[in-house]
Design a protein around this motif. Sequence first.
Motif, PDB file in Angstrom:
ATOM      1  N   ALA A   4       0.834  -1.212   0.000  1.00 22.33           N
ATOM      2  CA  ALA A   4       0.000   0.000   0.000  1.00 22.33           C
ATOM      3  C   ALA A   4       0.861   1.251   0.000  1.00 22.33           C
ATOM      4  CB  ALA A   4      -0.904  -0.001   1.229  1.00 22.33           C
ATOM      5  N   GLY A   5       2.131   1.137   0.356  1.00 18.31           N
ATOM      6  CA  GLY A   5       3.022   2.297   0.453  1.00 18.31           C
ATOM      7  C   GLY A   5       4.434   1.821   0.750  1.00 18.31           C
ATOM      8  N   LYS A   6       5.225   2.761   1.297  1.00 23.74           N
ATOM      9  CA  LYS A   6       6.654   2.453   1.465  1.00 23.74           C
ATOM     10  C   LYS A   6       6.924   1.333   2.471  1.00 23.74           C
ATOM     11  CE  LYS A   6       8.486   6.863   0.023  1.00 23.74           C
ATOM     12  NZ  LYS A   6       8.856   8.199   0.425  1.00 23.74           N
ATOM     13  N   GLY A   7       6.143   1.301   3.562  1.00 22.60           N
ATOM     14  CA  GLY A   7       6.389   0.304   4.608  1.00 22.60           C
ATOM     15  C   GLY A   7       6.104  -1.105   4.118  1.00 22.60           C
TER      16      GLY A   7
ATOM     17  N   GLY B 294     -11.415  -1.987  19.372  1.00 19.29           N
ATOM     18  CA  GLY B 294     -11.655  -2.762  18.150  1.00 19.29           C
ATOM     19  C   GLY B 294     -10.485  -3.693  17.930  1.00 19.29           C
ATOM     20  N   PRO B 295     -10.189  -4.067  16.702  1.00 19.01           N
ATOM     21  CA  PRO B 295     -10.748  -3.489  15.480  1.00 19.01           C
ATOM     22  C   PRO B 295     -12.152  -3.973  15.140  1.00 19.01           C
ATOM     23  CG  PRO B 295      -9.211  -5.239  14.885  1.00 19.01           C
ATOM     24  CD  PRO B 295      -9.151  -5.096  16.392  1.00 19.01           C
ATOM     25  N   ILE B 296     -12.686  -4.949  15.926  1.00 20.25           N
ATOM     26  CA  ILE B 296     -14.014  -5.482  15.594  1.00 20.25           C
ATOM     27  C   ILE B 296     -15.082  -4.664  16.326  1.00 20.25           C
ATOM     28  CG2 ILE B 296     -15.406  -7.603  15.505  1.00 20.25           C
ATOM     29  CD1 ILE B 296     -12.578  -7.867  14.173  1.00 20.25           C
TER      30      ILE B 296
HETATM   31  C1  LIG Z   1      -6.217  -3.714  12.400  1.00 18.65           C
HETATM   32  C2  LIG Z   1      -5.593  -3.624  11.031  1.00 18.65           C
HETATM   33  C3  LIG Z   1      -5.273  -4.808  10.363  1.00 18.65           C
HETATM   34  C4  LIG Z   1      -4.672  -4.745   9.097  1.00 18.65           C
HETATM   35  N1  LIG Z   1      -4.385  -5.920   8.469  1.00 18.65           N
HETATM   36  C5  LIG Z   1      -3.774  -5.915   7.274  1.00 18.65           C
HETATM   37  C6  LIG Z   1      -3.421  -7.134   6.630  1.00 18.65           C
HETATM   38  O1  LIG Z   1      -3.660  -8.235   7.134  1.00 18.65           O
HETATM   39  N2  LIG Z   1      -2.791  -7.050   5.439  1.00 18.65           N
HETATM   40  C7  LIG Z   1      -2.503  -5.839   4.840  1.00 18.65           C
HETATM   41  O2  LIG Z   1      -1.925  -5.838   3.753  1.00 18.65           O
HETATM   42  N3  LIG Z   1      -2.848  -4.673   5.418  1.00 18.65           N
HETATM   43  C8  LIG Z   1      -3.454  -4.674   6.615  1.00 18.65           C
HETATM   44  N4  LIG Z   1      -3.788  -3.484   7.218  1.00 18.65           N
HETATM   45  C9  LIG Z   1      -3.461  -2.200   6.530  1.00 18.65           C
HETATM   46  C10 LIG Z   1      -1.981  -1.921   6.697  1.00 18.65           C
HETATM   47  O3  LIG Z   1      -1.687  -1.688   8.062  1.00 18.65           O
HETATM   48  C11 LIG Z   1      -1.577  -0.674   5.867  1.00 18.65           C
HETATM   49  O4  LIG Z   1      -1.788  -0.965   4.493  1.00 18.65           O
HETATM   50  C12 LIG Z   1      -0.126  -0.366   6.085  1.00 18.65           C
HETATM   51  O5  LIG Z   1       0.084   0.091   7.413  1.00 18.65           O
HETATM   52  C13 LIG Z   1       0.329   0.707   5.102  1.00 18.65           C
HETATM   53  O6  LIG Z   1       1.675   0.989   5.400  1.00 18.65           O
HETATM   54  P1  LIG Z   1       2.648   1.560   4.270  1.00 18.65           P
HETATM   55  O7  LIG Z   1       3.848   2.125   4.938  1.00 18.65           O
HETATM   56  O8  LIG Z   1       2.888   0.551   3.212  1.00 18.65           O
HETATM   57  O9  LIG Z   1       1.789   2.682   3.589  1.00 18.65           O
HETATM   58  P2  LIG Z   1       1.774   4.235   3.915  1.00 18.65           P
HETATM   59  O10 LIG Z   1       2.823   4.870   3.061  1.00 18.65           O
HETATM   60  O11 LIG Z   1       1.781   4.486   5.379  1.00 18.65           O
HETATM   61  O12 LIG Z   1       0.344   4.548   3.331  1.00 18.65           O
HETATM   62  C14 LIG Z   1      -0.015   4.199   1.989  1.00 18.65           C
HETATM   63  C15 LIG Z   1      -1.501   4.378   1.819  1.00 18.65           C
HETATM   64  O13 LIG Z   1      -2.220   3.475   2.676  1.00 18.65           O
HETATM   65  C16 LIG Z   1      -3.064   4.213   3.561  1.00 18.65           C
HETATM   66  N5  LIG Z   1      -2.992   3.548   4.870  1.00 18.65           N
HETATM   67  C17 LIG Z   1      -1.938   3.472   5.710  1.00 18.65           C
HETATM   68  N6  LIG Z   1      -2.245   2.809   6.825  1.00 18.65           N
HETATM   69  C18 LIG Z   1      -3.526   2.425   6.684  1.00 18.65           C
HETATM   70  C19 LIG Z   1      -4.423   1.724   7.493  1.00 18.65           C
HETATM   71  N7  LIG Z   1      -4.103   1.257   8.691  1.00 18.65           N
HETATM   72  N8  LIG Z   1      -5.661   1.526   7.017  1.00 18.65           N
HETATM   73  C20 LIG Z   1      -6.027   1.990   5.831  1.00 18.65           C
HETATM   74  N9  LIG Z   1      -5.228   2.672   5.016  1.00 18.65           N
HETATM   75  C21 LIG Z   1      -3.996   2.892   5.444  1.00 18.65           C
HETATM   76  C22 LIG Z   1      -2.495   5.605   3.602  1.00 18.65           C
HETATM   77  O14 LIG Z   1      -3.495   6.561   3.906  1.00 18.65           O
HETATM   78  C23 LIG Z   1      -1.970   5.778   2.181  1.00 18.65           C
HETATM   79  O15 LIG Z   1      -2.985   6.116   1.292  1.00 18.65           O
HETATM   80  C24 LIG Z   1      -4.395  -3.493   8.483  1.00 18.65           C
HETATM   81  C25 LIG Z   1      -4.715  -2.306   9.164  1.00 18.65           C
HETATM   82  C26 LIG Z   1      -5.306  -2.377  10.412  1.00 18.65           C
HETATM   83  C27 LIG Z   1      -5.650  -1.113  11.128  1.00 18.65           C
END
Ligand SMILES: Cc1cc2nc3c(=O)[nH]c(=O)nc-3n(C[C@H](O)[C@H](O)[C@H](O)COP(=O)(O)OP(=O)(O)OC[C@H]3O[C@@H](n4cnc5c(N)ncnc54)[C@H](O)[C@@H]3O)c2cc1C
Length: 244
Positions: free
Chosen positions: A69-72, A233-235
């Motif tokens: 989804a992003g850098k992390g 939560g998250p539920i």
């Molecule tokens: C309880 C929970 C469980 C999760 N489980 C999973 C999982 O099993 N597998 C998985 O792939 N992802 C999961 N996620 C989402 C995941 O945590 C984020 O995609 C991740 O933190 C993004 O980090 P990044 O550094 O790659 O992106 P960033 O560079 O931080 O962000 C990239 C994009 O993702 C969005 N983003 C960042 N964090 C979140 C978030 N928590 N929720 C929604 N959008 C977000 C930002 O707004 C931005 O648009 C979960 C989130 C939560 C809160």
Amino acid sequence: MPLEIESIVLENLYASEETFALRIFAPGIAKQAKPGQFVMLSVPGKFLRRPISIASVSGGRLTLLVRIAGKGTLELSQVSRNTKLKMLGPLGNPFGIPTIGAFLVGGGIGVAPLIFFSNLLKSLNVEHRLLYGEKCGKYVISQRFLPDGVEIFTEDGSKGTIGTVLSGLPNEVATPVYGCGPGKMIEAMIQQSSKFISTVEVSMEQRMACGCGVCQGCAIETKSGYKLVCKDGPIFPLHEIITK
Ligand SMILES: Cc1cc2nc3c(=O)[nH]c(=O)nc-3n(C[C@H](O)[C@H](O)[C@H](O)COP(=O)(O)OP(=O)(O)OC[C@H]3O[C@@H](n4cnc5c(N)ncnc54)[C@H](O)[C@@H]3O)c2cc1C
Ligand code: FES
């Protein structure tokens, strides 16, 4: 009680386009984990950990399914065997356990905690259907990570049945429903809530810093006031959720 550990990556496997599966040795967390709970996983070179749901548990190993989804998450996609990652978990509340049957509805990577849930319900002999939807077939996670009997939906019809994952629900749903997916899916569930006769629980997503109720950064407004997604939560019950 959540544990703070140094976990070890056993495998990093391709799961689908932009999605990978991390098999991680974390016996203390695996022993306590329940479906719906998540871990805060460190990312090499980054200060903040990322919340990731537990997609399955086997012995002392956790499987996490992660979509870039992003850098992390991009950084995590490149970790190799034997990499040590700090992990805090299991965190958050689990799904309630139904007795009579259930629908599990997973949108996109939101299917991850429902895989764990489906495996638990099978072991308890609770009848259920797992519906899993993606925009298109290339994102559908490899069958090796999915439970037998999963019903796949794609919006463009390139795999499984054409339609959104919610199109797989009957017009009236008398058994409990458990959902995890993008905000749009949760909003659509709220719009369709008159069709749900039984309880509906959904997993909510919010950006997180600490994951354990300290920073207050993951607050959402619900019908009973502000709640922390990481701790309360998250539920959440669907009827508590307020859409923007
Ligand atoms: C309880 C929970 C469980 C999760 N489980 C999973 C999982 O099993 N597998 C998985 O792939 N992802 C999961 N996620 C989402 C995941 O945590 C984020 O995609 C991740 O933190 C993004 O980090 P990044 O550094 O790659 O992106 P960033 O560079 O931080 O962000 C990239 C994009 O993702 C969005 N983003 C960042 N964090 C979140 C978030 N928590 N929720 C929604 N959008 C977000 C930002 O707004 C931005 O648009 C979960 C989130 C939560 C809160
Ligand atoms: S992420 Fe810090 S309080 Fe929820």
